[in-house]
Motif scaffolding. Sequence first.
Motif, PDB file in Angstrom:
ATOM      1  N   PRO A 103      -9.948  28.254  11.343  1.00 38.58           N
ATOM      2  CA  PRO A 103     -11.054  29.041  10.767  1.00 38.58           C
ATOM      3  C   PRO A 103     -12.158  28.208  10.135  1.00 38.58           C
ATOM      4  CG  PRO A 103      -8.933  30.025  10.192  1.00 38.58           C
ATOM      5  CD  PRO A 103      -8.637  28.717  10.851  1.00 38.58           C
ATOM      6  N   ILE A 104     -11.803  27.111   9.449  1.00 37.79           N
ATOM      7  CA  ILE A 104     -12.837  26.286   8.817  1.00 37.79           C
ATOM      8  C   ILE A 104     -13.727  25.655   9.871  1.00 37.79           C
ATOM      9  CG2 ILE A 104     -13.252  24.233   7.411  1.00 37.79           C
ATOM     10  CD1 ILE A 104     -10.714  24.860   5.869  1.00 37.79           C
ATOM     11  N   GLU A 105     -13.123  25.074  10.892  1.00 37.71           N
ATOM     12  CA  GLU A 105     -13.900  24.437  11.952  1.00 37.71           C
ATOM     13  C   GLU A 105     -14.706  25.466  12.731  1.00 37.71           C
ATOM     14  OE1 GLU A 105     -13.271  21.319  15.675  1.00 37.71           O
ATOM     15  OE2 GLU A 105     -11.545  22.202  14.665  1.00 37.71           O
ATOM     16  N   ALA A 190     -11.714  32.849   0.890  1.00 34.40           N
ATOM     17  CA  ALA A 190     -12.663  33.055   1.988  1.00 34.40           C
ATOM     18  C   ALA A 190     -14.040  32.512   1.639  1.00 34.40           C
ATOM     19  CB  ALA A 190     -12.751  34.544   2.326  1.00 34.40           C
ATOM     20  N   PHE A 191     -14.524  32.803   0.436  1.00 34.37           N
ATOM     21  CA  PHE A 191     -15.859  32.342   0.042  1.00 34.37           C
ATOM     22  C   PHE A 191     -15.936  30.812  -0.003  1.00 34.37           C
ATOM     23  CE2 PHE A 191     -16.158  36.531  -2.426  1.00 34.37           C
ATOM     24  CZ  PHE A 191     -16.878  37.140  -1.410  1.00 34.37           C
ATOM     25  N   GLU A 192     -14.938  30.187  -0.626  1.00 34.84           N
ATOM     26  CA  GLU A 192     -15.009  28.741  -0.872  1.00 34.84           C
ATOM     27  C   GLU A 192     -14.607  27.912   0.331  1.00 34.84           C
ATOM     28  OE1 GLU A 192     -14.232  27.911  -5.492  1.00 34.84           O
ATOM     29  OE2 GLU A 192     -12.492  28.781  -4.491  1.00 34.84           O
ATOM     30  N   LEU A 193     -13.591  28.349   1.068  1.00 36.45           N
ATOM     31  CA  LEU A 193     -13.006  27.495   2.096  1.00 36.45           C
ATOM     32  C   LEU A 193     -13.328  27.919   3.520  1.00 36.45           C
ATOM     33  CD1 LEU A 193      -9.502  26.966   0.457  1.00 36.45           C
ATOM     34  CD2 LEU A 193     -11.455  25.440   0.409  1.00 36.45           C
ATOM     35  N   ILE A 194     -13.523  29.194   3.775  1.00 36.36           N
ATOM     36  CA  ILE A 194     -13.706  29.663   5.150  1.00 36.36           C
ATOM     37  C   ILE A 194     -15.169  29.954   5.455  1.00 36.36           C
ATOM     38  CG2 ILE A 194     -12.995  31.343   6.884  1.00 36.36           C
ATOM     39  CD1 ILE A 194     -10.746  29.521   5.866  1.00 36.36           C
ATOM     40  N   PHE A 428      -7.406  18.585   2.445  1.00 34.08           N
ATOM     41  CA  PHE A 428      -6.475  18.217   3.514  1.00 34.08           C
ATOM     42  C   PHE A 428      -7.025  18.610   4.883  1.00 34.08           C
ATOM     43  CE2 PHE A 428      -2.637  19.173   6.136  1.00 34.08           C
ATOM     44  CZ  PHE A 428      -2.232  17.864   6.292  1.00 34.08           C
ATOM     45  N   ALA A 429      -7.622  19.805   4.980  1.00 35.43           N
ATOM     46  CA  ALA A 429      -8.165  20.262   6.265  1.00 35.43           C
ATOM     47  C   ALA A 429      -9.305  19.357   6.730  1.00 35.43           C
ATOM     48  CB  ALA A 429      -8.639  21.702   6.151  1.00 35.43           C
ATOM     49  N   THR A 430     -10.257  19.083   5.843  1.00 30.63           N
ATOM     50  CA  THR A 430     -11.397  18.261   6.257  1.00 30.63           C
ATOM     51  C   THR A 430     -10.993  16.801   6.441  1.00 30.63           C
ATOM     52  OG1 THR A 430     -12.071  17.998   3.935  1.00 30.63           O
ATOM     53  CG2 THR A 430     -13.082  19.782   5.185  1.00 30.63           C
ATOM     54  N   TRP A 431      -9.939  16.354   5.761  1.00 26.46           N
ATOM     55  CA  TRP A 431      -9.420  15.002   5.981  1.00 26.46           C
ATOM     56  C   TRP A 431      -8.881  14.872   7.398  1.00 26.46           C
ATOM     57  CZ3 TRP A 431      -9.472  10.157   5.156  1.00 26.46           C
ATOM     58  CH2 TRP A 431      -8.358   9.318   5.329  1.00 26.46           C
ATOM     59  N   ARG A 432      -8.209  15.922   7.870  1.00 26.26           N
ATOM     60  CA  ARG A 432      -7.700  15.901   9.255  1.00 26.26           C
ATOM     61  C   ARG A 432      -8.857  15.891  10.242  1.00 26.26           C
ATOM     62  NH1 ARG A 432      -2.185  15.153   9.802  1.00 26.26           N
ATOM     63  NH2 ARG A 432      -1.830  16.826  11.297  1.00 26.26           N
ATOM     64  N   PHE A 433      -9.924  16.630   9.930  1.00 22.27           N
ATOM     65  CA  PHE A 433     -11.109  16.584  10.789  1.00 22.27           C
ATOM     66  C   PHE A 433     -11.685  15.166  10.824  1.00 22.27           C
ATOM     67  CE2 PHE A 433     -11.891  21.237   9.426  1.00 22.27           C
ATOM     68  CZ  PHE A 433     -11.046  21.685  10.424  1.00 22.27           C
ATOM     69  N   HIS A 434     -11.733  14.539   9.659  1.00 17.94           N
ATOM     70  CA  HIS A 434     -12.277  13.186   9.564  1.00 17.94           C
ATOM     71  C   HIS A 434     -11.480  12.215  10.435  1.00 17.94           C
ATOM     72  CE1 HIS A 434     -13.761   9.443   7.844  1.00 17.94           C
ATOM     73  NE2 HIS A 434     -12.520   9.110   7.552  1.00 17.94           N
ATOM     74  N   LEU A 435     -10.157  12.350  10.428  1.00 20.35           N
ATOM     75  CA  LEU A 435      -9.318  11.469  11.232  1.00 20.35           C
ATOM     76  C   LEU A 435      -9.552  11.674  12.724  1.00 20.35           C
ATOM     77  CD1 LEU A 435      -5.941  11.675   9.260  1.00 20.35           C
ATOM     78  CD2 LEU A 435      -7.642   9.850   9.204  1.00 20.35           C
ATOM     79  N   ARG A 436     -10.026  12.867  13.101  1.00 24.12           N
ATOM     80  CA  ARG A 436     -10.335  13.132  14.511  1.00 24.12           C
ATOM     81  C   ARG A 436     -11.761  12.737  14.867  1.00 24.12           C
ATOM     82  NH1 ARG A 436      -7.484  18.414  13.934  1.00 24.12           N
ATOM     83  NH2 ARG A 436      -9.525  19.403  13.808  1.00 24.12           N
ATOM     84  N   SER A 442     -16.885  20.848   4.796  1.00 29.01           N
ATOM     85  CA  SER A 442     -16.599  22.202   4.323  1.00 29.01           C
ATOM     86  C   SER A 442     -16.858  23.157   5.472  1.00 29.01           C
ATOM     87  CB  SER A 442     -17.490  22.556   3.124  1.00 29.01           C
ATOM     88  OG  SER A 442     -18.825  22.759   3.545  1.00 29.01           O
ATOM     89  N   ALA A 443     -16.698  24.457   5.188  1.00 34.03           N
ATOM     90  CA  ALA A 443     -16.950  25.463   6.212  1.00 34.03           C
ATOM     91  C   ALA A 443     -18.414  25.879   6.269  1.00 34.03           C
ATOM     92  CB  ALA A 443     -16.081  26.695   5.952  1.00 34.03           C
TER      93      ALA A 443
END
Length: 586
Positions: A103-105, A190-194, A428-436, A442-443
């Motif tokens: 959802p964030i991506e 939802a507001f902050e993360l998605i 953690f979510a954006t860190w995984r994006f960074h590794l890719r 953020s969203a």
Amino acid sequence: MRPSSTAFEIPRRLRALVRSRETSLVVLAALIGTAAGLVVVSMSVGVDFLHRTFFELSPGERLSAHRMLDPVRALAVPVAGGLAFGLAMALLARWRAGREVDPIEANALHGGRMSASGSLSVAGQTLWSSGVGASVGLEAGYTQLASGIASWVGRAFRLRRGDLRILVGCGAAGAIAGAFGAPLAGAFYAFELIIGSYSVASLAPVGLAALLGHVVASAFAPTSLGIIAASASAITGRDLAIAGVLGLLAAGFGIALMRGVALCEALFVRAKVPAMLRPALGGLAVGALALLSPQVMSSGHGALHLAGVLDRSLWAIALVFVLKTLASMISLGAGFRGGLFFASLLLGALGGQLFASGLGALWPALGLDTNTYAIIGMGALSVSVIGGPLTMTFIALETTGNFWLTTAVLVAVIIATQVTRETFGYSFATWRFHLRGETIRSAADVGWIRDLTVGRMMRSDVKTVPADMALPAFREAFPLGAATQVVAVDAEGHYAGLVLVSEAHAPEHAEAATIGEILRHGDDVLMPYMTIKEAVEMFDRTEAEALAVVSRPGERQVVGLLSEAHALRRYAEALELRRRDVLGQE
């Protein structure tokens, strides 16, 4: 990476009705919130069934609440489950190459577009991973499937980009609200993360989706985190100061935890362990840790209940804290599907108790309440790992109903958030994006920047002249005012440079024989795939008013021309459109 499309569409008249009225979006959000609550219930029932089947639990028992597990099952189930998971992932990779968009991506890059079938697959992977005992949370599966359903419904109605992003946020809001029994926390998740922002237009749909997700999930399975709050009068200024220290420590540990997951994954790669076998090896490690403490298994709901109601020694708390940390890093590093949301809550609660117990042993006169600091630690560590400071604050408030305790949580959350942002910069979510290799922080919707490419903005009807054209002939063909700049090409039709018409007519260049002597920006070109951001950076670096667009760096075939003024105007228009979306303006 697969945002996917849908072949199913709603009749045109009904689509037009939904697109024309904000109230219709609220109705859709209500349906999505209901569906999200059912998703939470279904996945919770599914993982409980797997636990009862594989670990011989009684109805109502939680895996991580057991004091002792059958050693054979504790080892065999995660290993066999991991092997089955690895084989299934290998087969799935042949059927659906690439990875699914979360959802964030989806909201950051794809305007809310997600694959419904892919989301169902991710939810199934998460359910199985937790069901065989891997130390992962179900929340990633809840939000993935609920948001995937929301995206599918929104695309069937052909919702506008902004509305589709809000609907995806509604799915996540309903899922988190249902999972934790916390509608306010679900809405702010939802507001902050998605969604990445708050607007008046998104308040009603997101709020209603969160409320209905909570109501539906609670109707089937009431949710409680199980932490006992201290009385309202127990929170003093001293506690607020100590909470700040705990927030600082939580930030450091949260960063270490996120880096630890990446390190475990890298170690599997360096050891050249086949991807198919990694979950089995990870399952073996988790099973071995479970022999020491069953609280490390699965998401940890039962363990969190135990953390809230049992008095434990300092060493017992420390043992579970260390083992759960290792189990979570190994499970995710080995390739099991899931998240760190609930693990961070459990580790934060244990860490808060450990902190209070240790400080109390050193300074007995403080009389620190371990349950109070379990709540504070829970919020501080989870915000460092997951993000969303208001989300974690509201989880504490809705869990305890204690306003003054929530104030202490807010102090810890603010400090943990700021330290994590300053020293690490990722959740953690954006860190995984960074590794890719992604640059998502953020969203917030940045997908439009990638969509606004040079190829879409350039003028393709560009007239070219040969670079060896005589200067008098050029002056005759392009008098002052006829054009600002002209593209010159060599004998093979490759880009040679730009001729500024004003310079060609300047007296100081009267002695030049050909325009080749006054060419500019011969090495400065744009590519059609460049984004507006990259184009503006190129204009700033070259100090050019316009640049030629070539097909490829090697070929240098001219395909267009883009001026800085036009690029900035398009950029400003796009920014204004995003601003109006955020404010809910038409």
